[in-house]
Enzyme design. Sequence first.
Site, PDB file in Angstrom:
ATOM      1  N   ASN A   1       9.858   5.106   2.306  1.00 18.90           N
ATOM      2  CA  ASN A   1      11.197   5.575   1.950  1.00 18.90           C
ATOM      3  C   ASN A   1      11.324   7.053   2.314  1.00 18.90           C
ATOM      4  OD1 ASN A   1      12.022   3.045   0.880  1.00 18.90           O
ATOM      5  ND2 ASN A   1      10.688   3.451  -0.865  1.00 18.90           N
TER       6      ASN A   1
ATOM      7  N   TYR B   1       1.495  -4.630  13.849  1.00 16.77           N
ATOM      8  CA  TYR B   1       0.769  -3.390  13.601  1.00 16.77           C
ATOM      9  C   TYR B   1      -0.290  -3.151  14.683  1.00 16.77           C
ATOM     10  CZ  TYR B   1       2.567  -3.401   8.773  1.00 16.77           C
ATOM     11  OH  TYR B   1       3.364  -3.380   7.675  1.00 16.77           O
TER      12      TYR B   1
ATOM     13  N   GLU C   1       6.157  -0.699  13.211  1.00  7.70           N
ATOM     14  CA  GLU C   1       4.777  -0.731  12.699  1.00  7.70           C
ATOM     15  C   GLU C   1       3.710  -0.484  13.765  1.00  7.70           C
ATOM     16  OE1 GLU C   1       4.238  -0.435   9.688  1.00  7.70           O
ATOM     17  OE2 GLU C   1       6.111  -1.100   8.770  1.00  7.70           O
TER      18      GLU C   1
ATOM     19  N   GLY D   1       0.852  -1.179   0.000  1.00 15.02           N
ATOM     20  CA  GLY D   1       0.000   0.000   0.000  1.00 15.02           C
ATOM     21  C   GLY D   1       0.888   1.229   0.000  1.00 15.02           C
TER      22      GLY D   1
ATOM     23  N   HIS E   1       5.699   7.107   9.703  1.00 16.56           N
ATOM     24  CA  HIS E   1       7.001   6.422   9.746  1.00 16.56           C
ATOM     25  C   HIS E   1       8.169   7.420   9.734  1.00 16.56           C
ATOM     26  CE1 HIS E   1       6.319   2.121   9.704  1.00 16.56           C
ATOM     27  NE2 HIS E   1       5.529   2.169   8.653  1.00 16.56           N
TER      28      HIS E   1
ATOM     29  N   GLU F   1       2.297   6.120   6.240  1.00 19.15           N
ATOM     30  CA  GLU F   1       3.687   6.239   5.746  1.00 19.15           C
ATOM     31  C   GLU F   1       4.334   7.521   6.266  1.00 19.15           C
ATOM     32  OE1 GLU F   1       4.607   3.522   4.810  1.00 19.15           O
ATOM     33  OE2 GLU F   1       2.675   2.685   4.219  1.00 19.15           O
TER      34      GLU F   1
HETATM   35  N1  BES Z   1       6.800  -0.646   5.932  1.00 21.31           N
HETATM   36  C1  BES Z   1       5.549  -1.172   5.534  1.00 21.31           C
HETATM   37  C2  BES Z   1       5.644  -2.056   4.324  1.00 21.31           C
HETATM   38  C3  BES Z   1       6.520  -3.284   4.517  1.00 21.31           C
HETATM   39  C4  BES Z   1       6.410  -4.074   5.645  1.00 21.31           C
HETATM   40  C5  BES Z   1       7.420  -3.630   3.545  1.00 21.31           C
HETATM   41  C6  BES Z   1       7.215  -5.184   5.797  1.00 21.31           C
HETATM   42  C7  BES Z   1       8.220  -4.744   3.687  1.00 21.31           C
HETATM   43  C8  BES Z   1       8.128  -5.528   4.818  1.00 21.31           C
HETATM   44  C9  BES Z   1       4.534  -0.055   5.251  1.00 21.31           C
HETATM   45  O1  BES Z   1       4.660   1.033   6.097  1.00 21.31           O
HETATM   46  C10 BES Z   1       3.156  -0.612   5.490  1.00 21.31           C
HETATM   47  O2  BES Z   1       2.893  -1.003   6.593  1.00 21.31           O
HETATM   48  N2  BES Z   1       2.302  -0.657   4.459  1.00 21.31           N
HETATM   49  C11 BES Z   1       0.934  -1.144   4.564  1.00 21.31           C
HETATM   50  C12 BES Z   1      -0.049  -0.009   4.618  1.00 21.31           C
HETATM   51  C13 BES Z   1      -0.385   0.441   5.976  1.00 21.31           C
HETATM   52  C14 BES Z   1      -1.489   1.486   5.920  1.00 21.31           C
HETATM   53  C15 BES Z   1      -0.779  -0.649   6.928  1.00 21.31           C
HETATM   54  C16 BES Z   1       0.605  -1.932   3.311  1.00 21.31           C
HETATM   55  O3  BES Z   1       1.427  -2.018   2.407  1.00 21.31           O
HETATM   56  O4  BES Z   1      -0.483  -2.483   3.229  1.00 21.31           O
HETATM   57 ZN    ZN Z   2       4.164   0.674   8.084  1.00 23.59          ZN
END
Ligand code: BES
Ligand code: ZN
Length: 627
Positions: free
Chosen positions: A288, A401, A334, A284, A315, A312
């Site tokens: 970075n 999370y 997270e 999602g 973060h 994001e």
């Molecule tokens: N950092 C994560 C994405 C991630 C986690 C990449 C573990 C590789 C390994 C990112 O911040 C994230 O949590 N993305 C979520 C969206 C969020 C609103 C919960 C996603 O991609 O669904």
């Molecule tokens: Zn995240």
Amino acid sequence: MRKSIVLFLTLALADTAAAARDPHSYAEPDRFLVRHVALDLAADFAAHRLEGAAELTVERIDSEATELHLDTRDLEIRSVQMIQASGQARILPFTLDAPDPVLGSRLTIGFTSCCAVSDALRLRIEYRTSAEATALQWLEPAQTSGPHPYMYSQGQAIHARSWIPIQDSPAVRLTYTARIRTPPELTAVMSAARVEDADLAPGEYRFEMHQPIPAYLIAIAVGDLKFRSLGERVGVWTEPSRLAAAANEFADLPRMLEAGERMVGPYRWDRYDLLIMPHSFAFGGMENPRLSFISPSVVAGDRSLVAVIVHELAHSWSGNLVTSATWNDFWLNEGFTTYLERRLFETLYGERRARMEDAIGYEFLVQAIEDAKAAGLPQDSSLLLNLAGRDPDEGTSDVAYEKGRWFLGYLEARFGRPAFDAFLREYFDSHAFQSMDTAGFRSYLLTQLVRPGAPAIPVAEIDEWLYGTGMPATTPPIPGGVFDAVDRAAAEWRAGRLAVGDLPVHDWVPQEWMRFLEGQPADLSDARLVELRSHFRLGADGNAEIARSWLALVVRTAFEPAYADLERYLLSTGRHKLVVGLYRDLARTEAGLELGRKIYARARPGYHATIRAAVERLLGPDAIRTS
Ligand code: BES
Ligand code: ZN
């Protein structure tokens, strides 16, 4: 005598700390530290390779150390040279171990007679990446929204090593610069400041990242990219045909940044831009620094899915400023971020919407705890994980999370909101640009708890949150009621007391649609499904999250008339959250498994390596059958 005992104890402790440090890296940060990397890479779209050199500035921490260990995966190393103060280069011997399936290949660089003069070493490594580099995805024009190809990197969790020979541990921070060469019609962006320089040739870009970051946050994307400003410090990058929609969807970005600063202190990365990715992007969003990478599925047209952006952005404090030291401590990234996301969301979009996100998240949490138990790995529902020997992408789940979010919710309730906000601010200030592990956070928390006015919290309660499985007895009341009206309407409709046309959908936000669809049972009749589908035009298009909930219902009820939509959806997006759950649901039955494998055979080329690995784990050894 006393002194030597103390020394012995210190060494023994240091040793334990080192042993516990990072099970997913060959780096030995107590011997050498890579402080900076200067990348000089050309993007070869025909060969799907990055090729060039990385010059590492290395500090010797242990004066006895003679071997530097770096993380690599599938890299072809041409040469390693030491650049002397005079500028002269000297070839150094190196060995590349056979690859470990999870960690990749350890690169060992030997210093036979170096370093007498200076402990800051400059090492130049010439190399190229493999076409299979797990961090990189190379897209053909057909996979983008224009006539040009595209490539991007995804470093988290342990993929940076597949495009940079580096100490790929989140406990090691470094600054970086880069010179990138691309075909002249394409634009490169990175998680760094762009250096504007009149001397740059067409297709040549320079970047500088002055703040020290872990290797997994070094990121690049190359494509037909254009920029639109959304405020003094914020803007959006994407392919030209997506630019207007993206700029409209994320118009709240300046407000989000201000809300973040008000809550947790100054934004330390100068700019905050978004890069809207092609559909195959695996997440999602990916935080970075200075430039979050965002799935186009977030561009819903009605700003309804912006929680991802808030996440994001959050973060920028939890994760990028204070970084979990190992992937076992992933919840520090997270869980904190999810907590901040919900708090900021509440400020920006109101209490009701924030509690909806909480309620949806909690359902995912309950599922994740059950899945961990069912897989015989109940300890995966602990905040502190033990992922040694496992791929960290595999072992992390919604537990980090949402359980992390509720641990902080529990602390907030004990401290009171104003005091907890002060605690958080001080936590980020006092640990800025550092790494943190679970034990470190625990002891920081305990020192804060003995201060005058702090709440009395038994250590055992904290430890149950950090180290226990499932949900602790002290879990705060989870807000449920936000979906009561939807649940009631759904029940009335199923009981035949409410016509489909009388469902109160006109004021439903997508989260209520999702709840409505997710709440339908597996034995819902075909007649009911047909009714829903035609009345609300449910399919593969429109809001990607509503479509996912509908298609999950299609899988749950084995509703064959909608299988073509399911296939189209799984072929058109590569986002983890949207596709992996659908394959998991498919894999629950024989017929579903068969269908899943059939669809996957076609969808696989469009998925990022991490998604392929996740789906293949679910579909089993026959997953890649191409018939
Ligand atoms: N950092 C994560 C994405 C991630 C986690 C990449 C573990 C590789 C390994 C990112 O911040 C994230 O949590 N993305 C979520 C969206 C969020 C609103 C919960 C996603 O991609 O669904
Ligand atoms: Zn995240």
